[in-house]
Design a protein around this motif. Sequence first.
Motif, short mmCIF file in Angstrom:
data_model
loop_
_atom_site.label_atom_id
_atom_site.label_comp_id
_atom_site.label_asym_id
_atom_site.label_seq_id
_atom_site.Cartn_x
_atom_site.Cartn_y
_atom_site.Cartn_z
N ASP A 138 -10.92 9.54 13.42
CA ASP A 138 -11.93 10.57 13.63
C ASP A 138 -11.29 11.74 14.39
O ASP A 138 -11.31 11.80 15.62
CB ASP A 138 -13.11 9.99 14.42
CG ASP A 138 -14.26 11.00 14.56
OD1 ASP A 138 -14.04 12.20 14.30
OD2 ASP A 138 -15.36 10.56 14.92
N VAL A 173 -12.16 14.78 14.70
CA VAL A 173 -13.11 15.63 15.44
C VAL A 173 -13.35 15.04 16.83
O VAL A 173 -13.33 15.75 17.84
CB VAL A 173 -14.42 15.79 14.64
CG1 VAL A 173 -15.51 16.40 15.51
CG2 VAL A 173 -14.18 16.64 13.40
N ARG A 197 -10.33 15.79 19.04
CA ARG A 197 -10.29 17.18 19.51
C ARG A 197 -11.29 17.38 20.65
O ARG A 197 -10.95 17.94 21.69
CB ARG A 197 -10.66 18.13 18.37
CG ARG A 197 -9.58 18.32 17.36
CD ARG A 197 -9.97 19.47 16.43
NE ARG A 197 -8.85 19.92 15.65
CZ ARG A 197 -8.57 19.45 14.43
NH1 ARG A 197 -9.32 18.54 13.88
NH2 ARG A 197 -7.50 19.91 13.79
N LEU A 198 -12.52 16.93 20.43
CA LEU A 198 -13.56 17.15 21.44
C LEU A 198 -13.21 16.46 22.76
O LEU A 198 -13.31 17.05 23.83
CB LEU A 198 -14.92 16.64 20.92
CG LEU A 198 -15.52 17.43 19.76
CD1 LEU A 198 -16.77 16.73 19.22
CD2 LEU A 198 -15.87 18.86 20.19
N GLU A 250 -5.71 20.21 21.81
CA GLU A 250 -6.44 19.34 20.87
C GLU A 250 -5.55 18.26 20.27
O GLU A 250 -6.04 17.24 19.82
CB GLU A 250 -7.05 20.18 19.75
CG GLU A 250 -6.03 20.90 18.87
CD GLU A 250 -6.69 21.62 17.71
OE1 GLU A 250 -7.90 21.92 17.81
OE2 GLU A 250 -6.00 21.87 16.72
N GLU A 260 -22.70 15.94 20.53
CA GLU A 260 -21.85 15.97 19.34
C GLU A 260 -22.71 16.03 18.10
O GLU A 260 -23.82 15.51 18.11
CB GLU A 260 -21.03 14.70 19.27
CG GLU A 260 -19.95 14.62 20.29
CD GLU A 260 -19.27 13.28 20.19
OE1 GLU A 260 -18.70 12.99 19.12
OE2 GLU A 260 -19.34 12.52 21.15
N PRO A 289 -15.10 12.43 9.64
CA PRO A 289 -15.67 11.77 10.82
C PRO A 289 -16.75 10.74 10.48
O PRO A 289 -16.90 9.75 11.18
CB PRO A 289 -16.27 12.95 11.62
CG PRO A 289 -15.50 14.14 11.19
CD PRO A 289 -15.19 13.90 9.74
N GLN A 293 -17.71 23.33 9.61
CA GLN A 293 -17.32 22.39 10.66
C GLN A 293 -16.38 23.06 11.66
O GLN A 293 -16.52 22.88 12.88
CB GLN A 293 -16.64 21.16 10.05
CG GLN A 293 -16.39 20.07 11.07
CD GLN A 293 -15.66 18.90 10.43
OE1 GLN A 293 -14.47 18.99 10.12
NE2 GLN A 293 -16.36 17.81 10.24
N ALA A 294 -15.44 23.86 11.15
CA ALA A 294 -14.51 24.56 12.03
C ALA A 294 -15.26 25.53 12.94
O ALA A 294 -14.96 25.66 14.14
CB ALA A 294 -13.46 25.30 11.20
N LEU A 346 -16.98 23.53 15.61
CA LEU A 346 -16.01 23.06 16.61
C LEU A 346 -15.58 24.20 17.52
O LEU A 346 -15.42 24.02 18.74
CB LEU A 346 -14.77 22.46 15.92
CG LEU A 346 -14.95 21.03 15.42
CD1 LEU A 346 -13.74 20.60 14.62
CD2 LEU A 346 -15.16 20.09 16.59
#
Lengths: 236, 335
Positions: free
Chosen positions: B34, B36, B39-40, B49, B185, B289, B317-318, B321
Amino acid sequence: MVDQPLPAVSLLGEFAVTLQIAHEVSHEVFEQITQWAAAIDAAPPVGLREIVPAMVSLTAYFDPEKTTLTQIASAVLRLLPTENRVTATRNPVIEIPVCYGGTHGIDLNDVSRHCGLSPAEVIHIHSSGEYRVHMVGFMPGFPYLGGMSERIATPRRETPRTSIPPGSVGIGGRQTGIYPLESPGGWQLIGRTPWMLFEPQRVPPTLLVAGDRVCFRPIAVEEFERLAREVTCPSV
Amino acid sequence: MSFRVIRAGQLTTVQDLGRQGAQRWGVSVSGAIDPVALRLANWLVGNSESAAALEITWVGPDLLFESDALVAYCGAECVAHVAGQPVPRGCPLWIRAGERLSMGSVHRGARTVLAIAGGIDVPPVLGSRSTHVRSRLGGFHGRRLMGGDHLTVGELSEDSTRYMTLLQSRVGTSSFLRANWSLHEPEGPPVPLRVLRVIRGAHWDQLSPRAQQTFRESSLTVSSQSDRTGIRLEGIKLTLVEDSDRFSEAVVCGTIQLPPGGQPILLLADCAPTGGYARIAHLIAADQPLVAQLRPGETVQFEVVTMDVAREQLRQQAAELHRLRLMIRLKQETS
């Protein structure tokens, strides 16, 4: 395979494109892909991340922020050598020591029975041929070797083994190959090399790369053990 | 800066965004399933990231911090405690040296990513710290973590240092402090059936129209024989119109392969760089994800979309984010 004009372009997800240049493996196709990869390495198009040359195709991975699928496909295709420019490469042959049979090649007798040859004949045939690394894949450093004599072709084992020692040399159908790392696998094991085929600290990390010429030299158990002591062993 | 693994959990490995550039040598990309969540979690602790973090599957580890630490976890929900107190997902946590973080069972998903400020400091191999267990490559000695392991974290970024100092000034004598904010999220759909969007693969046309319809309309069950290499899907049997001999070619994370048995396999980050089976479709990157959180027994359905849809979803999505990243920055500087 469906008949289509070649090269055939297909998407491999959103960030890669596979360019297939032939339907069948041949010496010419192989030389062409090897030189194509070399040409791309020498002048990588903008946005190219990496390439994976394979038997009849080459896949280009790209950065979508720097290029597009169409751009990368055409840039890579422009580097494809025409067949008449293809000449055989002159890399030296890499001679790989192999201890055949016994505990290092537990399927040698099965192979010899299947082929109607004596174990010594199987060893002789396997070690007198010259092979080409068609591609590296399946696991780090695993070379798919082309050029094995049909006389020793043997189907894969019905039940794959759960663990094969690193360096094992096997026959799977009409191909031969070497397992660089301990892994499960279904090929018939006829011998083992003490050499390390994959060392991540090395550049490139594999002993063999696509295009290399390879032959096998039979060695005795004593030499296997001596050479095995000389090469570094992976930490466990 | 270091910590000790008291209990390792089910499958805890060091992962970053993966190993690019070595696939032609047979080396898998690996990396967090995953990306994402990775990164988070990294942003929440001030890391870049691509810093290495711990990917937790099913049951998490118990970690004993030997120096003060800033951590955060994202991805699937997980029952996590510090000093007996529950700590939430998506929230930066300051933890005092000598305290223990217990990551319990993972629920509402399969994988949680735990980031630690500074990143997990293992030697990069071929440009990445990701673990590929099968080839014993990267990560912590090329393997999953085990009880007793001792790991270090890298140098703190300026962002991490500043934010740790801020939290430390408020902690008083407590053993830990959670930030007074947390990240919401983007959640997967709360329905039992997940729709996964795919684009057509090179061998899509070798499925008969009827097989294509079956692929689109059937519910498939996630097999228990699924791991970081791939997810096996049960419930349909697809056959190709012409299943001729195929030569091994490149495959990627997200490729849906069809072996002769007729049951599709959705490849994940640990897949080999090449494979010989038909490639009927590819998961769109934006839905990666969702796949990371699938549990055995859950059902999925495929929706075939165009490349334009795939690109648009990824762009959205980008953008989301990017928005979250700015929000995290703002919170770290002002709250």
